[in-house]
Design a protein around this motif. Structure first.
Motif, PDB file in Angstrom:
ATOM      1  N   ASN A   1      41.947  44.447  41.598  1.00 12.11           N
ATOM      2  CA  ASN A   1      41.275  45.673  42.019  1.00 12.11           C
ATOM      3  C   ASN A   1      41.592  45.931  43.489  1.00 12.11           C
ATOM      4  O   ASN A   1      42.288  45.147  44.130  1.00 12.11           O
ATOM      5  CB  ASN A   1      39.765  45.616  41.740  1.00 12.11           C
ATOM      6  CG  ASN A   1      39.042  44.549  42.532  1.00 12.11           C
ATOM      7  OD1 ASN A   1      39.535  44.020  43.526  1.00 12.11           O
ATOM      8  ND2 ASN A   1      37.845  44.206  42.078  1.00 12.11           N
ATOM      9  N   ILE A   2      41.061  47.009  43.996  1.00 11.59           N
ATOM     10  CA  ILE A   2      41.388  47.407  45.369  1.00 11.59           C
ATOM     11  C   ILE A   2      40.872  46.408  46.405  1.00 11.59           C
ATOM     12  O   ILE A   2      41.357  46.355  47.531  1.00 11.59           O
ATOM     13  CB  ILE A   2      40.867  48.838  45.637  1.00 11.59           C
ATOM     14  CG1 ILE A   2      41.598  49.452  46.800  1.00 11.59           C
ATOM     15  CG2 ILE A   2      39.382  48.869  45.839  1.00 11.59           C
ATOM     16  CD1 ILE A   2      41.743  50.921  46.729  1.00 11.59           C
ATOM     17  N   SER A   3      39.897  45.555  46.014  1.00  8.85           N
ATOM     18  CA  SER A   3      39.376  44.522  46.913  1.00  8.85           C
ATOM     19  C   SER A   3      40.186  43.236  46.857  1.00  8.85           C
ATOM     20  O   SER A   3      39.885  42.276  47.561  1.00  8.85           O
ATOM     21  CB  SER A   3      37.923  44.198  46.547  1.00  8.85           C
ATOM     22  OG  SER A   3      37.127  45.340  46.666  1.00  8.85           O
ATOM     23  N   GLY A   4      41.201  43.212  45.998  1.00  5.47           N
ATOM     24  CA  GLY A   4      42.053  42.035  45.888  1.00  5.47           C
ATOM     25  C   GLY A   4      41.573  41.002  44.889  1.00  5.47           C
ATOM     26  O   GLY A   4      42.140  39.918  44.799  1.00  5.47           O
ATOM     27  N   GLN A   5      40.541  41.332  44.123  1.00  4.27           N
ATOM     28  CA  GLN A   5      40.026  40.403  43.119  1.00  4.27           C
ATOM     29  C   GLN A   5      40.838  40.512  41.833  1.00  4.27           C
ATOM     30  O   GLN A   5      41.130  41.617  41.369  1.00  4.27           O
ATOM     31  CB  GLN A   5      38.562  40.705  42.798  1.00  4.27           C
ATOM     32  CG  GLN A   5      37.642  40.545  43.976  1.00  4.27           C
ATOM     33  CD  GLN A   5      36.256  41.092  43.669  1.00  4.27           C
ATOM     34  OE1 GLN A   5      36.102  42.207  43.185  1.00  4.27           O
ATOM     35  NE2 GLN A   5      35.244  40.294  43.959  1.00  4.27           N
TER      36      GLN A   5
END
Length: 105
Positions: A37-41
């Motif tokens: 995802n955009i948070s890097g998860q």
């Protein structure tokens, strides 16, 4: 990797449920796929082969994601994918239709 020379092409983009792919370069026919995802998860991972041609991503929410592919030779590349869920308007339409049939008192 230039967009026109991607070893695996993912489509459609944006998509809502199933992301399809075509393996262009056979060196990439046996690869791991990670979606972040955009948070890097890390939100999804799978393994692709020449025999498959799509995977179901219905569990992903609408938004932007990074899809990273890594082949057995250690080569990797990334592509941005967009999930666009279709909005259910059936209930709204039904409520409006019911309201039109009322008689004035």
């Amino acid at each position: 990797i230039e967009p026109n020379s991607m070893p695996i092409q993912f489509f459609p983009n944006p998509f809502s449920i199933d992301l399809k792919y075509i393996v262009i370069d056979q060196n990439w026919g046996n690869s791991d796929v990670n979606i972040y995802n955009i948070s890097g998860q890390l939100v999804y991972n799978t393994h692709i082969s020449d025999q498959q041609n799509q995977f179901n991503l219905s569990t992903l929410a609408s938004g932007n994601y990074i899809l990273k592919v890594r082949n057995v030779y250690g080569e990797e590349y990334s592509v941005k994918i967009i999930v666009k869920k279709l909005v259910q308007i059936t209930q709204l339409t039904n409520k409006r239709a019911k309201g039109k049939g009322r008689k004035a008192k």
